[in-house]
Design a protein around this motif. Structure first.
Motif, PDB file in Angstrom:
ATOM      1  N   ILE A  35       9.439   8.176  -0.158  1.00 30.65           N
ATOM      2  CA  ILE A  35       7.987   8.374   0.120  1.00 30.65           C
ATOM      3  C   ILE A  35       7.232   7.731  -1.053  1.00 30.65           C
ATOM      4  CG2 ILE A  35       6.137  10.077   0.773  1.00 30.65           C
ATOM      5  CD1 ILE A  35       8.386  11.801   1.631  1.00 30.65           C
ATOM      6  N   GLY A  36       7.374   8.108  -2.083  1.00 28.50           N
ATOM      7  CA  GLY A  36       6.418   7.435  -3.180  1.00 28.50           C
ATOM      8  C   GLY A  36       6.468   5.983  -3.193  1.00 28.50           C
ATOM      9  N   GLY A  37       7.656   5.518  -3.095  1.00 31.12           N
ATOM     10  CA  GLY A  37       7.791   3.922  -2.932  1.00 31.12           C
ATOM     11  C   GLY A  37       6.935   3.536  -1.807  1.00 31.12           C
ATOM     12  N   GLY A  38       7.097   4.019  -0.570  1.00 33.26           N
ATOM     13  CA  GLY A  38       6.100   3.940   0.616  1.00 33.26           C
ATOM     14  C   GLY A  38       4.615   3.699   0.273  1.00 33.26           C
ATOM     15  N   ILE A  39       4.258   4.800  -0.499  1.00 26.01           N
ATOM     16  CA  ILE A  39       2.923   4.941  -0.763  1.00 26.01           C
ATOM     17  C   ILE A  39       2.521   3.688  -1.712  1.00 26.01           C
ATOM     18  CG2 ILE A  39       1.191   6.322  -2.040  1.00 26.01           C
ATOM     19  CD1 ILE A  39       2.466   8.714  -1.286  1.00 26.01           C
ATOM     20  N   LEU A  40       3.236   3.512  -2.525  1.00 26.63           N
ATOM     21  CA  LEU A  40       2.925   2.390  -3.456  1.00 26.63           C
ATOM     22  C   LEU A  40       3.204   0.946  -3.213  1.00 26.63           C
ATOM     23  CD1 LEU A  40       4.520   3.918  -7.089  1.00 26.63           C
ATOM     24  CD2 LEU A  40       2.068   3.871  -6.518  1.00 26.63           C
TER      25      LEU A  40
END
Lengths: 131, 121
Positions: free
Chosen positions: B110-115
């Protein structure tokens, strides 16, 4: 009053009513079940699926299968009951004024019951139109 | 056990995460049942929730669920084993080990998706 004991034997002694003891036991059992159901639920929708691609069709496809309907209904029912009883513990501890506590409970339990009906309706009484 | 140090933190975090999860569950049920009003309504609402700020909220929620669940298992061990209360502090650190193990995949995905963008379309 909510049970504060940390051991089943003590909890049984402390329970003011049998109902209170049953809730205490229910929290433990539903908790264990929910740990597995929710890790599975989050894993499927956030790790296996792409969160950003979740839309009506994705939900429709999932909810056209009976297995997922039952899986989600279990989360819905156990989650709301577990949450409602946990909320009751918190309200009993934090709201001192009896009439305010009563009305807060009426409103919140009402909301939870409404969401249970709404959630079950969308699980079982809504045709998502997937063949 | 509930006064001071780890036991008290465990208790406060358990309540706080529990309340947070309940609030989310209510919003989540309302959001999903919007499907009953058809794809247009449902997709508009979901698109709204795909904004990065809600994804951050989701990361917080997943953290809450994992902590609440694993600490719940700790509570059960304390309730039903003869040694649980004695080792409640060690158990609490065990909760955090499990937490990190399970949280990392979500954080990366999810963090990767946001970034990395790609949300909201």
């Amino acid at each position: 009053m909510a049970i504060k004991s940390k051991r089943y034997e003590e909890a049984r002694l402390e329970a003011s009513t049998n109902l209170e003891l049953y809730w205490w036991v229910f929290m433990r059992i539903s908790g264990v079940v929910l740990v597995f159901l929710l890790i599975g639920h989050m894993w499927m929708n956030a790790i296996i699926a792409d969160l950003n691609k979740i839309d009506y069709d994705y939900v429709a496809k999932r909810l056209s299968q009976t297995t997922w309907k039952i899986y989600d209904l279990l989360i819905l029912a156990l989650g709301l009951l577990h949450g409602a009883n946990g909320l009751r513990y918190v309200l009993d501890d934090w709201i001192r004024n009896p009439s305010r506590r009563f009305w807060t409970k009426v409103v919140l339990y009402g909301l939870i019951a409404f969401l249970f009906v709404l959630g079950s309706l969308s699980l079982f009484n809504h045709d998502f139109g997937v063949n | 056990m509930y006064r001071g140090r780890e036991g008290q933190w465990a208790f406060y975090l358990h309540r706080l995460s529990g309340l947070g999860i309940l609030v989310f569950l209510m919003l989540h049920v309302a959001n999903i049942s919007s499907a009953m009003w058809g794809p247009e309504v449902s997709n508009a609402l979901m698109k709204f929730y795909h904004q990065p700020v809600f994804q951050l909220g989701l990361l917080l929620l997943i953290a809450g669920v994992l902590y609440h669940g694993f600490n719940g298992l700790r509570i059960i061990l304390m309730d039903f084993t003869p040694w649980g209360v004695r080792y409640q502090r060690q158990l609490w650190y065990g909760v955090w080990v499990l937490f990190v193990l399970f949280y990392l995949p979500f954080l990366v995905k999810i963090g990767g998706g946001i970034l990395g963008g790609g949300h909201g379309d």
